[in-house]
Design an enzyme around this catalytic site. Structure first.
Site, PDB file in Angstrom:
ATOM      1  N   HIS A  91      66.346 -11.553  18.309  1.00 22.72           N
ATOM      2  CA  HIS A  91      66.263 -12.938  17.857  1.00 22.72           C
ATOM      3  C   HIS A  91      66.343 -13.951  18.977  1.00 22.72           C
ATOM      4  O   HIS A  91      65.807 -15.050  18.852  1.00 22.72           O
ATOM      5  CB  HIS A  91      67.263 -13.206  16.745  1.00 22.72           C
ATOM      6  CG  HIS A  91      66.627 -12.983  15.432  1.00 22.72           C
ATOM      7  ND1 HIS A  91      65.721 -13.873  14.911  1.00 22.72           N
ATOM      8  CD2 HIS A  91      66.650 -11.944  14.600  1.00 22.72           C
ATOM      9  CE1 HIS A  91      65.257 -13.402  13.788  1.00 22.72           C
ATOM     10  NE2 HIS A  91      65.805 -12.214  13.569  1.00 22.72           N
TER      11      HIS A  91
ATOM     12  N   CYS B 264      41.055  -7.056  12.089  1.00 22.65           N
ATOM     13  CA  CYS B 264      42.461  -7.472  12.101  1.00 22.65           C
ATOM     14  C   CYS B 264      43.279  -6.707  13.145  1.00 22.65           C
ATOM     15  O   CYS B 264      44.469  -6.971  13.302  1.00 22.65           O
ATOM     16  CB  CYS B 264      43.092  -7.342  10.725  1.00 22.65           C
ATOM     17  SG  CYS B 264      43.190  -5.646  10.147  1.00 22.65           S
TER      18      CYS B 264
ATOM     19  N   GLU C 100      39.738   1.922   9.589  1.00 27.32           N
ATOM     20  CA  GLU C 100      40.561   2.262  10.758  1.00 27.32           C
ATOM     21  C   GLU C 100      40.548   3.752  11.049  1.00 27.32           C
ATOM     22  O   GLU C 100      41.296   4.229  11.898  1.00 27.32           O
ATOM     23  CB  GLU C 100      41.983   1.707  10.618  1.00 27.32           C
ATOM     24  CG  GLU C 100      42.695   2.079   9.348  1.00 27.32           C
ATOM     25  CD  GLU C 100      44.068   1.431   9.223  1.00 27.32           C
ATOM     26  OE1 GLU C 100      44.624   0.942  10.212  1.00 27.32           O
ATOM     27  OE2 GLU C 100      44.605   1.457   8.102  1.00 27.32           O
TER      28      GLU C 100
ATOM     29  N   ASP D  10      44.246   1.466  15.038  1.00 30.79           N
ATOM     30  CA  ASP D  10      44.149   2.865  14.634  1.00 30.79           C
ATOM     31  C   ASP D  10      42.750   3.425  14.888  1.00 30.79           C
ATOM     32  O   ASP D  10      42.604   4.586  15.255  1.00 30.79           O
ATOM     33  CB  ASP D  10      44.535   3.026  13.158  1.00 30.79           C
ATOM     34  CG  ASP D  10      46.044   3.082  13.004  1.00 30.79           C
ATOM     35  OD1 ASP D  10      46.690   3.792  13.802  1.00 30.79           O
ATOM     36  OD2 ASP D  10      46.584   2.412  12.117  1.00 30.79           O
TER      37      ASP D  10
HETATM   38  C1  PEP Z   1      45.198  -1.495  12.942  1.00 27.78           C
HETATM   39  O1  PEP Z   1      45.360  -0.279  12.850  1.00 27.78           O
HETATM   40  O2  PEP Z   1      44.370  -2.048  13.690  1.00 27.78           O
HETATM   41  C2  PEP Z   1      46.019  -2.420  12.125  1.00 27.78           C
HETATM   42  C3  PEP Z   1      45.778  -3.706  12.077  1.00 27.78           C
HETATM   43  O3  PEP Z   1      47.073  -1.885  11.456  1.00 27.78           O
HETATM   44  P1  PEP Z   1      48.484  -1.490  12.134  1.00 27.78           P
HETATM   45  O4  PEP Z   1      48.448  -1.980  13.558  1.00 27.78           O
HETATM   46  O5  PEP Z   1      49.510  -2.137  11.296  1.00 27.78           O
HETATM   47  O6  PEP Z   1      48.431  -0.017  12.023  1.00 27.78           O
HETATM   48 MG    MG Z   2      46.505   0.582  11.216  1.00 30.73          MG
END
Ligand code: PEP
Ligand code: MG
Length: 549
Positions: A195, A505, A434, A458
């Site tokens: 924190h 993402c 992914e 991933d």
């Molecule tokens: C990813 O795998 O790109 C993703 C956004 O999920 P995480 O990083 O939470 O596995």
């Molecule tokens: Mg992922």
């Protein structure tokens, strides 16, 4: 000049005198109370006093660093009010005839140990919160015995602006210092997610951790580089000039980025891009709103499941999702269903040991086989959809039947809610791309859903067969690898051919050097961590795609 290398946890450069903060940890010796009921009363009074202090701290933090940062003190209060915690302490006072101090200290040790055993780094850092709460309670007990008489309040310790060094800074320390007297923070213990670091970032204070500062350095002139994690003690004139220039450049760039708040996410040739935020907690949502993200592209719902002893119920989840939907005021919030397993473990799931957790029982594989867990979450999400624009995204898809099955269960949940006359909104369904299998099958999968979101973290690990958690493999975890870029391009093409939108993402979406590549491919949405939003907005606005497609 002396140079100490540490871990940069909050950016910026600060220069000033060092002040060493000696945190007084409260200790508790065991004794047997003469009257157990009196001891129980002492504990209840101290607990009430500590809760009152936390309410005041919440208000202070809200003013200094915003409601998201203040939430930590609400969490501390929740811990103190927690039944399990209270029973633990009173049980020891009564059952083992312990004095209130010793019982509170042993509760602290017990809960701190629970956090320290969690795999998730963020949750491990929560052990500091337990220490903070325990200290507060012990101080409240000591105060009653006037043991703290004469000690100056933390808020009055600093007489002039300083760089504050400490072995460890607990959240309540960090927020109680007079902000106008703080130039930067440096601690020996901490992590990116402790924190101190979270508060430092929201207060725009440069900060480093993992640097050991001897107490007798107090008063020495230092420069703290929160960009690359270096502490310069008594810097020589050349270093000072160099760092001053670096600081001016940083400030100039920061101002430039801040001027982008409120600007549209449109390329130089006029194409609108959806710039969304990835969020894991309330602070992220607040930061996303501040930077005017167009929506939430990845709500990591698994954080609701981590760091606890049992499953979050439907009501608790509903309230978290509804809160996000309401705060985003009609902007899309894409909630990813539970992505637990692999590096995100919660003991109560009883997942057991696996030889290859990344290839194991995780995410949608759990949801499709333990439908009770899945349905509770889906019910909460559908209920929250009545309060904004909510979409659902299934992670770790490798086969078409998984999508069909997830959709079937989702439809069943919707039907149940309809029968119960519980209102829901219109919810789009999407999947994460992914796994290489999902990318390769994206033409087929695109016919099943409204949108794709490419999880490059991933996708990279599975395509390159490189464990994303293994630091030794960093040179091999290449986020610009052509194999991954080809899979992304193919996915975008297949998605669009089927009328499905596609976003990114994973972390690659926040790499400004790839923005143009992705926009050229036709990616509709980039979802990045709130701290990268303005950087990517800048890049989008500078990109000119005319004549490049
Ligand atoms: C990813 O795998 O790109 C993703 C956004 O999920 P995480 O990083 O939470 O596995
Ligand atoms: Mg992922």
């Amino acid at each position: 000049m002396e140079i100490r290398k540490g871990m940069a946890v909050s950016g910026g450069i600060a220069a000033g005198r060092l002040f060493y903060y000696r945190r007084k940890r409260q200790t508790a010796d065991r004794s047997e109370p003469a009257d157990v009921s009196l001891e129980l009363l002492r504990f209840q009074n101290a607990r009430e006093h500590a809760i009152k202090e936390l309410q005041d701290l919440y208000e202070q933090a809200e003013k200094k660093a915003g409601a998201g940062s203040a939430a930590i003190f609400a969490a501390h209060q929740m811990l103190l009010e927690d039944e399990e915690y209270g029973n633990f302490v009173t049980g020891r006072i009564e059952g083992e005839r312990m004095n209130a101090e010793f019982a509170a200290a042993s509760a602290g040790e017990y809960f701190e140990k629970q956090f320290s055993e969690l795999l998730d780094e963020y949750m491990r850092a929560r052990g500091a919160d337990v220490r903070d709460v325990t200290d507060r309670l012990l101080r409240a007990l000591a105060r009653e015995q006037k043991e703290r008489a004469g000690e100056p309040a933390v808020s009055e310790l600093l007489k002039e602006p300083v760089i504050l060094a400490a072995e460890e800074l607990l959240p309540s320390d960090t927020v109680q210092f007079d902000r106008s007297k703080l130039l930067g923070l440096v601690t020996e213990q901490g992590s990116v997610n402790c924190h101190m670091a979270i508060l430092a970032r929201s207060m725009s204070l440069p900060a480093l951790t993992a640097v050991s500062v001897p107490e007798d350095w107090e008063g020495r002139y230092v420069i703290l580089d929160g960009e690359d994690g270096t502490l310069y003690v008594d810097p020589d004139p050349e270093t000072e000039v160099f760092l001053q220039k670096k600081r001016e450049e940083l400030e100039r760039r920061q101002q430039e980025l801040l001027s982008l708040i409120g600007q549209e996410d449109i390329t130089a040739d006029g194409r609108r891009i959806r710039l969304y935020a990835n969020v894991g907690n309330g602070q992220d949502i607040e930061d996303a709103i501040r930077c005017r993200a167009a929506g939430v592209g990845l709500f990591r719902s698994e954080f609701l499941y981590l760091g606890r002893e049992d499953f979050p119920g439907e009501e608790e989840q509903f309230s978290a999702y509804r809160d996000a939907a309401l705060r985003m005021q009609g902007k899309e919030v894409i909630i990813r269903t539970l992505d637990i397993g692999a590096d995100k473990q919660a003991a109560y799931f009883g997942l057991g040991e696996e030889a290859n957790p990344a290839l194991g029982y995780r995410a949608v594989r759990i949801c499709l086989t333990r439908t009770d867990i899945f349905k509770t979450q889906l019910r909460a999400i559908y209920r929250a959809s009545a309060y904004g624009t909510v979409s659902i995204m299934f992670p770790m898809i490798a086969s078409c039947w998984e999508v069909k099955e997830a959709k079937r269960i989702a439809a069943m949940v919707q039907e149940e809610l309809r029968a119960e006359e519980i209102p829901t909104g219109k919810v789009s369904l999407g999947i994460m791309i992914e796994t290489p299998a999902a990318a390769v099958m994206s033409d087929v999968l695109a016919k099943e859903v409204d949108f794709f979101s490419i999880g490059t973290n991933d996708l990279l690990q599975y395509t390159l067969a490189v464990d994303r958690q293994n630091e030794r493999l960093e040179p091999f975890y290449d986020p610009r690898h052509p194999a991954v870029l080809r899979l992304i391009e193919m996915t975008v093409r297949n998605a669009h051919a089927a009328g499905c939108t596609v976003g990114i993402c994973g972390e690659m979406g926040a790499d400004p050097q790839l923005t143009e590549t992705f926009l050229k491919m036709g990616v509709d949405e980039l979802s990045v961590s709130p701290s990268s939003l303005l950087k990517i907005r800048k890049k989008i606005r500078e990109t000119d795609l005319s004549g490049k497609e």
